[in-house]
Write an enzyme that holds these catalytic residues in place. Structure first.
Site: not given
Ligand code: FAI
Length: 518
Positions: A39, A41, A68, A141, A220, A279, A514
């Site tokens: 979105g 970003t 979500r 991971k 240290r 101390h 106390r």
């Molecule tokens: N639900 C998802 O699939 C999901 N995927 C990525 N995010 C979060 O959405 C944020 C970025 O969203 P945007 O690009 O819309 O600003 C990031 O902080 C990322 O951690 C999500 N948001 C929350 O869970």
């Protein structure tokens, strides 16, 4: 591809905190890295003039449910999780037509900041990031195949790596370690908020004690030179751990322990107060009309012990006080502020550590590890009833006038800073003899009297952090000429103790509260 560098060809970027994003995207693009993003970003990257593939294009599924669900899709997660060391994983990716990611850059919704802002619970819940931690954990991971970045401060390293053939395995492991710390701290904050505020159980302390501290400084050594040690911060950026060091050598482990004790002691008083600690015990506490006076009085309590002490002040340090301190070998001084000119006086001394900490001590809970567990208690704070002289019970002798009662109240508050068993003798708003850390109260009384000397003990007032179990400790004070005593009371032999006070003609108040301090 074990220890070799892993070239960065394709990156997934999804960040709440957009700091440095445009520069990162531009740099990655210039290094030939293809970008996929979510979105806002993706919009920010496109606005910077950098080509970017929206994640929906990859998943063939719209971002939905108010964000979500955006990246929670097999096309995203298979691309992150494929272990490309394995021929079978590479074959499956090809069959599924999933392109792998070499780099995942994510930072999470601001859950802690939202809670701290006092937002309504629904808003806090909405700020629990789900997709972000999933990607971060998956990439961490799969660090043999993917580099993961959660901190904008690392973007410089990312660009350097992208231009130089990628991160090697050791670097990817470190990034993965940082990523797991990031999600662990995040989840700890969420779990703690649920346990404490959102869904508390009826017990006075929450059923989950989550702690997430980040190493801030390697010290240290610890209490002794053979003990490795470090300072960890809780991320709040407040308190002693975040104090600004204005001058002097690096703080040591013992400096921190003593400075914590000094701040606790000095901030227990409303009037200008100076506490000098060695101390973890006070060798002088005093209040005055100004900090210079308080310092003179505190230092006079026990000048021998104050050598090499740690000083805390509850007000800005004045030039006059700084001149006095500069005369005495002092390890640390900490204050909320330094008045104009005070700092240049103090910094004439090479060795003194000068710290500024504007926050009053605000530790809410005290934690003490024991083998296999952790003791947790609410901080010992002064009580509205037991610690207010207006609520004390006169048990023996004549009531004190206003000034006398204020003097005894000072002794009572100052005594709280002394390690148990604690007896503190005071005159004119200053400790004059402190008996600390003894395994019986008689010896604490003897020590306090000895430290005060006959002249200062006679006519002083005394505080005891807990009840006198027998009259013997009190008798030491009576014999030294102490005129008034405050103590909690509560012993089965209280009457014998009160009778001894009556017989000696001294005043005794009972607080009912106390203040053990171990
Ligand atoms: N639900 C998802 O699939 C999901 N995927 C990525 N995010 C979060 O959405 C944020 C970025 O969203 P945007 O690009 O819309 O600003 C990031 O902080 C990322 O951690 C999500 N948001 C929350 O869970």
């Amino acid at each position: 591809m074990t220890a070799e560098k892993l070239p960065i060809r394709r990156a997934l970027v999804s960040v709440y905190d957009k700091t440095g994003l445009a520069e990162l995207a531009r740099g990655l693009h210039e290094a030939g890295v293809a970008l996929v993003s979510t979105g806002s970003t993706a919009r920010r990257i496109a606005d910077a003039g950098v080509p970017v593939t929206p994640v929906e294009e990859l998943t063939g599924f719209p971002e939905c449910l108010d964000g979500r669900v955006k990246t929670l899709h097999p096309r995203v997660h298979a691309g992150i999780l494929a272990d490309r060391r394995l021929a079978d994983h590479r074959r499956q990716l090809a069959e599924l037509e999933v392109e792998p990611f070499d780099l995942v850059v994510v930072n999470l919704y601001p859950f802690r900041e939202t809670v701290a802002s006092g937002a309504a619970p629904d808003e806090c819940v909405e700020q629990i990031d789900i997709g972000g931690p999933s990607m971060v954990r998956a990439a961490a991971k799969n660090h043999p195949s993917v580099a993961v970045v959660v901190n904008p401060e690392r973007y410089g390293d990312v660009l350097a790596a992208a231009a130089e053939g990628g991160f090697d395995l050791a670097a990817r492991r470190r990034l993965a370690a940082e990523a797991f710390q990031h999600t662990a701290a995040y989840d700890t904050a969420v779990a703690s908020w649920f346990a404490e505020e959102y869904a508390p159980d009826p017990a006075p302390l929450p059923d989950f004690a989550g702690i997430a501290f980040q190493r801030q400084q390697v010290l240290r050594y610890g209490e002794n030179p053979h003990q490795p040690a470090a300072l960890y911060g809780d991320g709040s950026g407040t308190g002693l751990a975040a104090a600004e060091q204005l001058h002097g050598k690096e703080m040591s482990y013992n400096n921190y322990v003593d400075t914590e004790a000094a701040r606790r002691a000095a901030h227990d008083h409303d009037r200008p107060c100076v506490a000098i600690i060695k101390h973890a015990n006070p060798c002088g506490i005093a209040v005055g009309d100004d900090v210079a006076e308080a310092h003179r009085k505190a230092h006079a309590c026990d000048p021998v012990s104050a050598f090499g002490g740690v000083i805390a002040v509850n007000r800005p340090v004045s030039v006059a006080m700084a001149e006095q301190v500069a005369e005495i070998f002092t390890e640390v001084i900490i204050a909320p502020e330094y008045e104009e000119g005070a700092l240049s006086v103090l910094t004439r001394k090479k060795n003194i550590r000068v710290l500024r900490c504007p926050d009053a001590p605000a530790v809410r809970r005290e934690l003490r590890p024991i083998e296999g567990g952790l003791l947790v208690q609410e901080r010992d704070v002064f009580q509205a009833d037991g610690d207010d002289p207006a609520h004390w019970t006169l048990a023996a002798g004549q009531p004190l006038d206003e000034a006398g009662l204020a003097g005894l109240a000072f002794a009572w508050r100052a005594c709280r800073a002394v390690k148990s068993n604690a007896i503190l003798l005071a005159r004119d708003g200053a400790s004059v003899g402190v008996g600390m850390g003894q395994v019986n109260r008689v010896d604490s009384a003897r020590l306090a009297v000895q430290r005060a000397g006959a002249e200062r003990a006679a006519g002083s007032c005394a505080a005891s952090d807990a009840f006198f179990p027998f009259p013997d400790g009190l008798q030491v004070l009576i014999d030294a000429g102490v005129k008034a005593v405050v103590q909690p009371g509560g012993s089965v032999r209280d009457q014998q103790v009160i009778d001894a006070a009556e017989a000696a003609g001294i005043t005794m108040y009972l607080t009912g509260t106390r203040h053990f301090f171990h």
